[in-house]
Design a protein around this motif. Structure first.
Motif, PDB file in Angstrom:
ATOM      1  N   LEU A 110     -15.966 110.500 109.743  1.00  0.00           N
ATOM      2  CA  LEU A 110     -15.574 110.902 111.160  1.00  0.00           C
ATOM      3  C   LEU A 110     -15.993 109.880 112.290  1.00  0.00           C
ATOM      4  O   LEU A 110     -16.405 108.972 112.125  1.00  0.00           O
ATOM      5  N   THR A 115     -21.468 109.916 110.128  1.00  0.00           N
ATOM      6  CA  THR A 115     -21.167 111.245 109.911  1.00  0.00           C
ATOM      7  C   THR A 115     -19.704 111.284 109.000  1.00  0.00           C
ATOM      8  O   THR A 115     -18.773 110.779 109.158  1.00  0.00           O
ATOM      9  N   TYR A 116     -20.034 112.303 107.984  1.00  0.00           N
ATOM     10  CA  TYR A 116     -19.023 112.390 107.181  1.00  0.00           C
ATOM     11  C   TYR A 116     -18.659 113.871 106.738  1.00  0.00           C
ATOM     12  O   TYR A 116     -19.558 114.867 106.792  1.00  0.00           O
ATOM     13  N   ARG A 117     -17.496 114.210 106.332  1.00  0.00           N
ATOM     14  CA  ARG A 117     -17.126 115.759 106.028  1.00  0.00           C
ATOM     15  C   ARG A 117     -16.743 115.592 104.527  1.00  0.00           C
ATOM     16  O   ARG A 117     -15.897 114.713 104.113  1.00  0.00           O
ATOM     17  N   THR A 242     -23.363 121.274 108.857  1.00  0.00           N
ATOM     18  CA  THR A 242     -22.150 122.015 109.545  1.00  0.00           C
ATOM     19  C   THR A 242     -21.156 122.538 108.392  1.00  0.00           C
ATOM     20  O   THR A 242     -20.752 121.748 107.560  1.00  0.00           O
ATOM     21  N   HIS A 251     -16.105 122.844 103.337  1.00  0.00           N
ATOM     22  CA  HIS A 251     -16.217 121.578 103.976  1.00  0.00           C
ATOM     23  C   HIS A 251     -17.644 121.332 104.574  1.00  0.00           C
ATOM     24  O   HIS A 251     -17.983 122.479 105.424  1.00  0.00           O
ATOM     25  N   THR A 253     -20.211 119.134 106.606  1.00  0.00           N
ATOM     26  CA  THR A 253     -20.369 117.780 107.553  1.00  0.00           C
ATOM     27  C   THR A 253     -21.839 117.483 107.589  1.00  0.00           C
ATOM     28  O   THR A 253     -22.690 118.098 108.043  1.00  0.00           O
ATOM     29  N   GLN A 255     -24.975 113.707 108.555  1.00  0.00           N
ATOM     30  CA  GLN A 255     -24.868 112.422 108.892  1.00  0.00           C
ATOM     31  C   GLN A 255     -25.908 111.781 107.665  1.00  0.00           C
ATOM     32  O   GLN A 255     -26.621 112.340 106.991  1.00  0.00           O
TER      33      GLN A 255
END
Length: 270
Positions: A110, A115-117, A242, A251, A253, A255
């Motif tokens: 992202l 940060t990754y989903r 998240t 999903h 999310t 860091q």
């Protein structure tokens, strides 16, 4: 025997010494299972992820605790995506990890740094009863509800205070014939909180457990009647996730931040 790179990443956190540390070992092909297990045991982290590059943005991944291989791991997948993205994959808009028995996990970097989903299969929990052994594992604490997922038992408690103060009987938890035990409750400042215990896998308490949120997300989405949720695992290190329920996918999310980069000197085994 080849020497191999080794990275240690704190996952589900934006600061060092928070979240859940995972080791990531990129390999040209998977070594023998016994060697991967020995490396994971030596690392003595909740998970060590071994990753093979198959093509642009395509990888194979396997995860090992200090005692055995697991079917699915979220925080070590996040750690692996972070390592691969930062070390040469910044042109990738998606990383796909093929697993042995949990399908393919897609990870999207992202805009916010680190940060990754991640998209995981949804694990819909089934309601069950609290047996005598489970009540013993909870040290006498009475659960509001009990569920079972693909891997774990899930106990719903009254509030965040009960989750934080729980001191489970790890000896009994290890006998529950499941991967582990998740305790959860509504959060004071987030939608829900949790703690996760896996003594049968060599981990009394896991600091932050991505895979647990594949079953916690549909549970709390139904309870709270919302698909976007905020979650915190209230272990000593703690971590923020998240969560979003999208049909058959969850999903997650989070860091990640790299703590260590080094080399495994495996030529010394020769």
């Amino acid at each position: 025997m080849l020497n191999l790179p080794l990275y240690q990443v704190d996952a589900f956190t934006d600061r060092l010494f928070g979240g859940n540390p995972a080791a990531v070992v990129p390999v040209p092909e998977f070594p023998a299972d016994a060697l991967m297990q020995s490396i994971a045991t030596e690392n003595n982290l909740s998970e060590t992820a071994f990753v093979v590059i198959r093509g642009k943005g395509k990888f194979d991944i396997r995860w090992f605790t200090p005692t055995q291989e697991v079917r699915l791991c979220g925080h070590a997948t996040l750690a692996a995506a972070h390592v691969l993205y930062k070390s040469g994959g910044k042109d990738l808009d998606k990383l796909r990890f093929r697993t042995t028995s949990a399908g393919t996990i897609a990870v999207t970097p992202l805009a916010e740094a680190g940060t990754y989903r991640m998209a995981f299969p949804t694990d819909v929990p089934e309601k069950t009863r609290a047996g005598k052994k489970l009540r013993g594992a909870l040290a006498g604490l009475n659960p509001k509800e009990v569920y079972k997922g693909t891997d774990d038992l899930i106990v719903v408690l009254k509030n965040e205070r009960q989750v934080r103060s729980l001191q489970p009987n790890f000896h009994i938890v290890a006998q529950l014939k499941r991967r582990g035990l998740i305790v959860t409750a509504p959060g004071d400042e987030v939608d829900f909180v949790s703690r996760c215990f896996y003594p049968a896998y060599g981990i009394d308490e896991d600091p932050v457990t991505g895979s647990a949120h594949t079953v916690l997300t549909p549970l709390w989405a139904k309870k709270l009647k919302k698909k976007h949720l905020t979650a915190r695992q209230v272990s000593t290190r703690g971590g923020q996730i998240t969560c979003e329920l999208r049909g058959k996918k969850v999903h997650l999310t989070g860091q990640a931040i790299t703590y260590l980069a080094g080399q495994l000197l495996l030529d010394r085994l020769d």
